[in-house]
Design a protein around this motif. Structure first.
Motif, short mmCIF file in Angstrom:
data_model
loop_
_atom_site.label_atom_id
_atom_site.label_comp_id
_atom_site.label_asym_id
_atom_site.label_seq_id
_atom_site.Cartn_x
_atom_site.Cartn_y
_atom_site.Cartn_z
N MET A 1 30.82 50.15 4.32
CA MET A 1 32.04 51.00 5.25
C MET A 1 32.07 51.97 4.05
O MET A 1 32.53 52.08 2.94
CB MET A 1 33.06 50.11 5.54
N THR A 2 31.74 53.42 4.27
CA THR A 2 31.88 54.67 2.72
C THR A 2 34.04 54.63 2.96
O THR A 2 34.28 54.32 4.15
CB THR A 2 31.00 55.57 3.75
N THR A 3 33.87 55.97 2.16
CA THR A 3 35.00 55.91 1.52
C THR A 3 35.40 56.77 3.23
O THR A 3 36.90 57.05 3.36
CB THR A 3 34.86 57.18 0.92
N ILE A 4 34.86 57.68 3.45
CA ILE A 4 34.88 58.83 4.93
C ILE A 4 35.04 57.04 5.93
O ILE A 4 36.73 58.13 6.48
CB ILE A 4 34.34 59.35 4.90
N GLU A 5 34.12 56.41 6.29
CA GLU A 5 34.83 55.97 7.49
C GLU A 5 36.42 55.07 6.70
O GLU A 5 37.02 54.58 7.80
CB GLU A 5 34.29 54.61 7.39
N ALA A 6 36.63 54.48 5.93
CA ALA A 6 38.00 54.10 5.95
C ALA A 6 38.94 54.52 5.86
O ALA A 6 40.30 54.47 6.29
CB ALA A 6 38.31 53.57 4.20
N ILE A 7 38.51 56.38 5.02
CA ILE A 7 39.66 57.37 5.27
C ILE A 7 40.32 57.28 6.78
O ILE A 7 41.60 57.56 7.29
CB ILE A 7 39.44 58.39 4.57
N ARG A 8 39.36 57.73 7.48
CA ARG A 8 38.94 58.09 9.63
C ARG A 8 40.16 56.42 9.73
O ARG A 8 40.73 56.62 10.46
CB ARG A 8 37.72 57.92 9.51
N ASN A 9 39.80 55.23 9.00
CA ASN A 9 40.10 54.92 9.92
C ASN A 9 41.26 54.07 9.71
O ASN A 9 42.17 53.93 10.52
CB ASN A 9 39.40 53.38 9.40
N ASN A 10 41.96 54.80 8.27
CA ASN A 10 42.96 54.64 7.66
C ASN A 10 44.33 55.36 8.20
O ASN A 10 45.89 55.29 9.23
CB ASN A 10 43.62 54.88 6.47
N MET A 11 43.55 57.04 8.95
CA MET A 11 44.18 57.56 9.59
C MET A 11 44.60 57.47 10.93
O MET A 11 45.27 57.61 11.71
CB MET A 11 43.17 59.19 9.38
N VAL A 12 43.63 56.83 11.84
CA VAL A 12 43.48 56.25 13.34
C VAL A 12 44.77 55.67 13.63
O VAL A 12 45.63 55.15 14.10
CB VAL A 12 42.58 55.81 14.05
N ASN A 13 44.93 54.60 12.48
CA ASN A 13 45.92 53.07 12.10
C ASN A 13 47.27 53.93 12.41
O ASN A 13 48.02 53.60 12.76
CB ASN A 13 45.62 52.38 11.43
N LEU A 14 47.08 54.64 11.36
CA LEU A 14 47.81 55.94 10.89
C LEU A 14 49.38 56.24 12.23
O LEU A 14 50.17 56.52 12.18
CB LEU A 14 48.34 56.52 9.42
N LEU A 15 48.16 56.70 12.80
CA LEU A 15 48.61 58.00 13.56
C LEU A 15 48.49 57.36 15.24
O LEU A 15 49.76 57.92 15.83
CB LEU A 15 47.26 59.05 13.92
N LEU A 16 48.21 55.89 14.97
CA LEU A 16 48.38 55.05 16.60
C LEU A 16 49.57 54.10 16.41
O LEU A 16 49.77 53.54 17.05
CB LEU A 16 47.29 54.41 17.17
N THR A 17 50.34 54.06 15.11
CA THR A 17 51.14 53.18 14.83
C THR A 17 52.85 54.05 14.68
O THR A 17 52.46 55.19 14.57
CB THR A 17 51.15 52.59 13.02
N SER A 18 53.23 53.59 15.97
CA SER A 18 54.79 53.81 15.77
C SER A 18 55.61 53.43 14.80
O SER A 18 55.36 52.45 14.48
CB SER A 18 55.31 54.03 17.47
N LYS A 19 56.11 54.41 14.50
CA LYS A 19 57.54 54.51 13.01
C LYS A 19 58.47 53.43 14.09
O LYS A 19 58.84 53.13 14.91
CB LYS A 19 57.99 55.37 12.67
N GLY A 20 58.75 52.46 13.30
CA GLY A 20 59.53 51.31 13.40
C GLY A 20 58.55 49.87 14.32
O GLY A 20 59.13 49.14 14.50
#
Length: 87
Positions: A1-20
């Motif tokens: 996995m490249t750095t760009i792919e890791a950042i993309r995956n992390n961002m998707v995970n962050l945005l699709l996780t609701s606070k709490g």
């Protein structure tokens, strides 16, 4: 996995996780899911952009968002939004 792919995956995970949602870290995530179910009007675009910017700046400060493009479609009963984030 490249750095760009890791950042993309992390961002998707962050945005699709609701606070709490994460018991061990209740502040992690975004309010994006809550915003997406609000009234589909002109103000929704700014709310979506704010939810994304807030989450990314707090949990991914190494990401510089260049643009958040929100296309909304209001076809009566059918409503949708297309969100593109450029980093």
């Amino acid at each position: 996995m490249t750095t760009i792919e890791a950042i993309r995956n992390n961002m998707v995970n962050l945005l699709l996780t609701s606070k709490g949602e994460r018991l061990s870290n209740p502040n992690f995530g975004s309010n994006l899911k809550f915003v997406l179910f609000e009234q589909n009007d002109e103000a929704i675009i700014l709310k979506i952009q704010d939810a994304i910017n807030e989450a990314v700046s707090e949990f991914m400060p190494y990401v510089d968002i260049q643009d958040i493009d929100v296309d909304r479609y209001d076809g009566g009963v059918d409503q949708s939004a297309n969100i593109n984030v450029t980093v």
